[in-house]
Design a protein around this motif. Sequence first.
Motif, short mmCIF file in Angstrom:
data_model
loop_
_atom_site.label_atom_id
_atom_site.label_comp_id
_atom_site.label_asym_id
_atom_site.label_seq_id
_atom_site.Cartn_x
_atom_site.Cartn_y
_atom_site.Cartn_z
N CYS A 10 -10.50 -36.16 2.79
CA CYS A 10 -9.87 -37.47 2.61
C CYS A 10 -8.48 -37.35 1.99
CB CYS A 10 -10.75 -38.38 1.76
SG CYS A 10 -12.34 -38.75 2.53
N PRO A 11 -7.56 -36.67 2.70
CA PRO A 11 -6.22 -36.44 2.15
C PRO A 11 -5.38 -37.70 2.07
CG PRO A 11 -6.29 -35.78 4.45
CD PRO A 11 -7.70 -36.13 4.07
N SER A 12 -4.44 -37.69 1.13
CA SER A 12 -3.48 -38.78 0.97
C SER A 12 -2.14 -38.16 0.60
CB SER A 12 -3.94 -39.75 -0.12
OG SER A 12 -3.02 -40.80 -0.30
N LEU A 13 -1.15 -38.32 1.48
CA LEU A 13 0.15 -37.68 1.29
C LEU A 13 0.99 -38.46 0.28
CD1 LEU A 13 2.02 -35.39 2.35
CD2 LEU A 13 2.88 -37.05 4.02
N THR A 54 5.35 -34.03 -0.46
CA THR A 54 5.17 -32.64 -0.91
C THR A 54 3.75 -32.30 -1.32
OG1 THR A 54 5.71 -33.16 -3.22
CG2 THR A 54 7.55 -32.62 -1.74
N ARG A 55 2.93 -33.30 -1.57
CA ARG A 55 1.58 -33.04 -2.11
C ARG A 55 0.54 -33.89 -1.40
NH1 ARG A 55 3.24 -35.20 -7.50
NH2 ARG A 55 4.81 -36.02 -6.08
N ILE A 56 -0.68 -33.41 -1.48
CA ILE A 56 -1.83 -34.11 -0.92
C ILE A 56 -2.83 -34.39 -2.03
CG2 ILE A 56 -3.87 -33.86 0.55
CD1 ILE A 56 -1.61 -34.23 2.37
N ALA A 57 -3.14 -35.65 -2.28
CA ALA A 57 -4.27 -35.99 -3.15
C ALA A 57 -5.52 -35.97 -2.28
CB ALA A 57 -4.08 -37.36 -3.78
N PHE A 58 -6.62 -35.43 -2.80
CA PHE A 58 -7.82 -35.31 -2.00
C PHE A 58 -9.04 -35.19 -2.89
CE2 PHE A 58 -6.67 -31.03 -3.08
CZ PHE A 58 -7.84 -30.28 -3.10
N VAL A 99 -5.16 -32.51 -6.45
CA VAL A 99 -3.87 -32.59 -5.75
C VAL A 99 -3.47 -31.20 -5.29
CG1 VAL A 99 -1.40 -33.02 -6.02
CG2 VAL A 99 -3.05 -34.70 -6.87
N LEU A 100 -3.09 -31.10 -4.02
CA LEU A 100 -2.64 -29.85 -3.41
C LEU A 100 -1.13 -29.87 -3.22
CD1 LEU A 100 -3.18 -27.19 -1.64
CD2 LEU A 100 -3.26 -28.78 0.30
N ASP A 101 -0.44 -28.82 -3.67
CA ASP A 101 0.97 -28.64 -3.38
C ASP A 101 1.09 -27.99 -2.01
OD1 ASP A 101 3.57 -27.10 -3.26
OD2 ASP A 101 3.88 -28.14 -5.16
N LEU A 102 1.72 -28.67 -1.06
CA LEU A 102 1.75 -28.16 0.31
C LEU A 102 2.59 -26.89 0.44
CD1 LEU A 102 2.09 -31.54 2.23
CD2 LEU A 102 0.18 -29.92 2.39
N ASP A 161 5.18 -41.31 -7.09
CA ASP A 161 5.08 -39.85 -6.97
C ASP A 161 4.38 -39.19 -8.14
OD1 ASP A 161 6.20 -39.14 -4.45
OD2 ASP A 161 8.18 -39.68 -5.20
N ARG A 162 4.02 -39.96 -9.16
CA ARG A 162 3.42 -39.39 -10.36
C ARG A 162 1.98 -39.85 -10.61
NH1 ARG A 162 8.07 -41.54 -11.17
NH2 ARG A 162 7.16 -43.35 -12.19
N THR A 163 1.51 -40.86 -9.86
CA THR A 163 0.25 -41.50 -10.20
C THR A 163 -0.61 -41.72 -8.97
OG1 THR A 163 1.48 -42.70 -11.91
CG2 THR A 163 -0.79 -43.38 -11.51
N VAL A 164 -1.88 -41.41 -9.10
CA VAL A 164 -2.86 -41.59 -8.02
C VAL A 164 -3.84 -42.68 -8.43
CG1 VAL A 164 -4.77 -40.47 -6.80
CG2 VAL A 164 -2.65 -39.21 -7.21
#
Length: 336
Positions: A238-241, A246-250, A266-269, A292-295
């Motif tokens: 369930c990725p979220s760009l 630059t990053r994927i929340a998942f 969070v994944l750094d691409l 860009d700082r908060t999910v």
Amino acid sequence: MSGLSMRARGAIAGSAAVLLAVVAIGYTVSAHPGPAVTTSSTAPGTAEAGAALGDGPRLRVLSNGVLSAVSLQDPGGPRTLTSQRCDRAFAAGDTIACLRPVNPLGATQLAILGHDLRERRSIPLTGFPNRLRVSASGRMVAWTLFIDGHSYASGGGFSTRAGILDTRTGTLVDSVETFAATVDGRPYRAADMNVWGVTFTSDDNRFYATMSSGGHRYLVEGDFAARTFRTVTDGVECPSLSPDGTRIAFKAAIGGDPARGWRLSVLDLATKKTVALAESHSVDDQAIWLDDRTVAYGLQRSDGTNDVWAVPADGTGGPRLFVSGANSPSVDGSGV
């Protein structure tokens, strides 16, 4: 998810929720009292009364299945309700997408709305609503439905269908699984392939999603025009760009086992490094980025009430209640 999970069941409104409720994975959220919600209803078929929220960006949410909005600067303040009922909703650009409940037997409708809530197009679908995304421009809409089984935690015992609509050209792809797949650099095809949780890049053509097959759950990068996707890494669901791309929340399966729940990460691409976020509860949701700082993401209390929570995207700090009594959030910067 887990039949659907305790948290995902809260996202499915009405009779479909009763049908889908099977088994919870046992991760529950303590019932944190939230601020009182002031609502300002609008007449059927009309847009919200903008004066109630003031100008500026807002967060679209579902309040017990009703499309609603709160100010992004004051999420605990007044909430406006519309006449639209959705199992899932998402707003971006000039588009609001709504997966509507039709009946408890799996008939669903995707409605494409403008900000005046007038329907531009509707598409009949079969399956149980699960994920929904709109590209930042409002052009592309993607959805995921459960076709067989209702649990991401059940190994290979489920089947999903992810579709994509280009609202500008009218091009409709009923199943992303028909795209040519490349796994670890080699062409790949398998009967057990499932794709879900699409998230779009800023160019309205490329996207990321989860693909599962052969016991692996991969992050894939897709090309809508070319009808292809390729694996990027594994263990990403369930990725979220992020807005900066630059990053994927998942959600990361705890110990590699989805039956144990998921840790929001969070994944750094660029580096492929992953950081686990400060939320310790199992998160079975496709998170969004408030900035860009908060999910932000949905959790369900033990009494079945849904809330939207927020947490820093770098692993620091801690989770905070963002909007009580809500789920299916999306940032709508239109201010209308």
